[in-house]
Motif scaffolding. Structure first.
Motif, PDB file in Angstrom:
ATOM      1  N   VAL A  94       0.838  -1.202   0.000  1.00  0.00           N
ATOM      2  CA  VAL A  94       0.000   0.000   0.000  1.00  0.00           C
ATOM      3  C   VAL A  94       0.872   1.250   0.000  1.00  0.00           C
ATOM      4  O   VAL A  94       0.610   2.213  -0.718  1.00  0.00           O
ATOM      5  CB  VAL A  94      -0.942   0.004   1.222  1.00  0.00           C
ATOM      6  CG1 VAL A  94      -1.671   1.339   1.334  1.00  0.00           C
ATOM      7  CG2 VAL A  94      -1.947  -1.129   1.120  1.00  0.00           C
ATOM      8  N   SER A  95       1.924   1.219   0.803  1.00  0.00           N
ATOM      9  CA  SER A  95       2.823   2.364   0.900  1.00  0.00           C
ATOM     10  C   SER A  95       3.468   2.683  -0.452  1.00  0.00           C
ATOM     11  O   SER A  95       3.522   3.848  -0.875  1.00  0.00           O
ATOM     12  CB  SER A  95       3.918   2.089   1.941  1.00  0.00           C
ATOM     13  OG  SER A  95       4.817   3.161   2.026  1.00  0.00           O
ATOM     14  N   SER A  96       3.953   1.656  -1.150  1.00  0.00           N
ATOM     15  CA  SER A  96       4.597   1.887  -2.450  1.00  0.00           C
ATOM     16  C   SER A  96       3.586   2.366  -3.483  1.00  0.00           C
ATOM     17  O   SER A  96       3.897   3.244  -4.307  1.00  0.00           O
ATOM     18  CB  SER A  96       5.279   0.603  -2.935  1.00  0.00           C
ATOM     19  OG  SER A  96       4.342  -0.446  -3.090  1.00  0.00           O
ATOM     20  N   SER A  97       2.372   1.833  -3.444  1.00  0.00           N
ATOM     21  CA  SER A  97       1.338   2.267  -4.388  1.00  0.00           C
ATOM     22  C   SER A  97       0.965   3.728  -4.164  1.00  0.00           C
ATOM     23  O   SER A  97       0.739   4.482  -5.117  1.00  0.00           O
ATOM     24  CB  SER A  97       0.087   1.390  -4.249  1.00  0.00           C
ATOM     25  OG  SER A  97       0.360   0.055  -4.646  1.00  0.00           O
ATOM     26  N   LEU A  98       0.914   4.134  -2.908  1.00  0.00           N
ATOM     27  CA  LEU A  98       0.619   5.537  -2.603  1.00  0.00           C
ATOM     28  C   LEU A  98       1.742   6.452  -3.083  1.00  0.00           C
ATOM     29  O   LEU A  98       1.493   7.569  -3.544  1.00  0.00           O
ATOM     30  CB  LEU A  98       0.397   5.714  -1.097  1.00  0.00           C
ATOM     31  CG  LEU A  98      -0.973   5.307  -0.558  1.00  0.00           C
ATOM     32  CD1 LEU A  98      -0.977   5.317   0.975  1.00  0.00           C
ATOM     33  CD2 LEU A  98      -2.059   6.239  -1.091  1.00  0.00           C
ATOM     34  N   THR A  99       2.972   5.977  -2.986  1.00  0.00           N
ATOM     35  CA  THR A  99       4.108   6.769  -3.467  1.00  0.00           C
ATOM     36  C   THR A  99       4.009   6.981  -4.978  1.00  0.00           C
ATOM     37  O   THR A  99       4.211   8.094  -5.476  1.00  0.00           O
ATOM     38  CB  THR A  99       5.437   6.075  -3.129  1.00  0.00           C
ATOM     39  OG1 THR A  99       5.549   5.937  -1.706  1.00  0.00           O
ATOM     40  CG2 THR A  99       6.616   6.875  -3.649  1.00  0.00           C
TER      41      THR A  99
END
Length: 231
Positions: A94-99
């Motif tokens: 989720v963190s990488s997708s938000l980035t």
């Protein structure tokens, strides 16, 4: 001999429980999908109920999803850190997708400096992301491809504008032999909207899982506490 059964009364006796079951199914759908307003309104119009904890969890989760769906990546990051400072660290996908989504939103912005801002963001964030999470490399490569295409499209647009100024005419227009999509800006919008939906879906699942785990942990603690008191 078995006694006769009044079919009408039997059906009437089933109706309340049938309605209640259907209400629960509909409410669970709204809750699972993060549809806060729909769930609250449905509870007011039916026999379905939610606990205060469920209402607050759904309200918060729905706000996070709405922020993603409107492109407010800074807002959703703040909300997630408020909910649980360790959430992003424990949900790397989720963190990488938000980035990546933050990068796409910068690139889509109408600000003339958006290209340089996106490049600066990519240099700082993508390097960290790739080293911290190697599995995110394909996403990073796709994002950088978008940056390259968008940069080429902008350069071509400026070149055509310059030619038009020099010649006093409309300019040469798009090259029919060029593989570059002349509607790239529309494609960026389409890509951005699609990515918003995907990120929102992934975030919703992660927040639901966190909520379920927290509820289970809380229930277990309460049970152990009652057992200790009883002992």
């Amino acid at each position: 001999m078995p006694s006769s059964v009044d079919v009408t009364k039997w059906e009437e006796s089933l109706t309340p429980s049938g309605d209640a079951l259907l209400d629960d199914v509909v409410l669970e759908y709204f809750r699972t999908e993060g549809m806060y307003e729909e769930a609250v309104q449905f509870c007011q119009e039916s026999h379905a109920e939610m606990t205060d904890e469920d209402v607050e969890e759904l309200r918060t989760r729905s706000a996070c999803l709405r922020a993603v769906e409107t492109g407010d990546t800074d807002g959703v990051l703040k909300m997630l850190n408020t909910i649980d400072p360790s959430f992003l660290a424990s949900n790397s996908a989720v963190s990488s997708s938000l980035t990546i989504l933050r990068f796409v939103e910068i690139l889509r912005a109408p600000d003339p400096s958006s290209l340089m801002q996106a490049l600066s963001f990519a240099r700082s964030e993508f390097t960290l992301l790739s080293s911290r999470l190697p599995a995110s490399l394909p996403l990073v490569e796709e994002a950088m491809t978008l940056l390259l295409l968008h940069s080429n499209s902008n350069s071509k647009s400026k070149s055509n504008s310059s030619d038009a100024t020099k010649l006093g005419g409309p300019g040469p227009g798009p090259d029919p032999d060029c593989d570059m999509d002349p509607d790239l800006d529309l494609d960026l919008d389409s890509i951005g909207e699609s990515m918003r939906r995907r990120v929102a879906h992934a975030l919703n699942r992660a927040l639901l899982l966190r909520s379920t785990s927290t509820s289970t942990s809380t229930s277990g603690s309460r049970s152990r506490s009652r057992s200790s008191s009883g002992g």
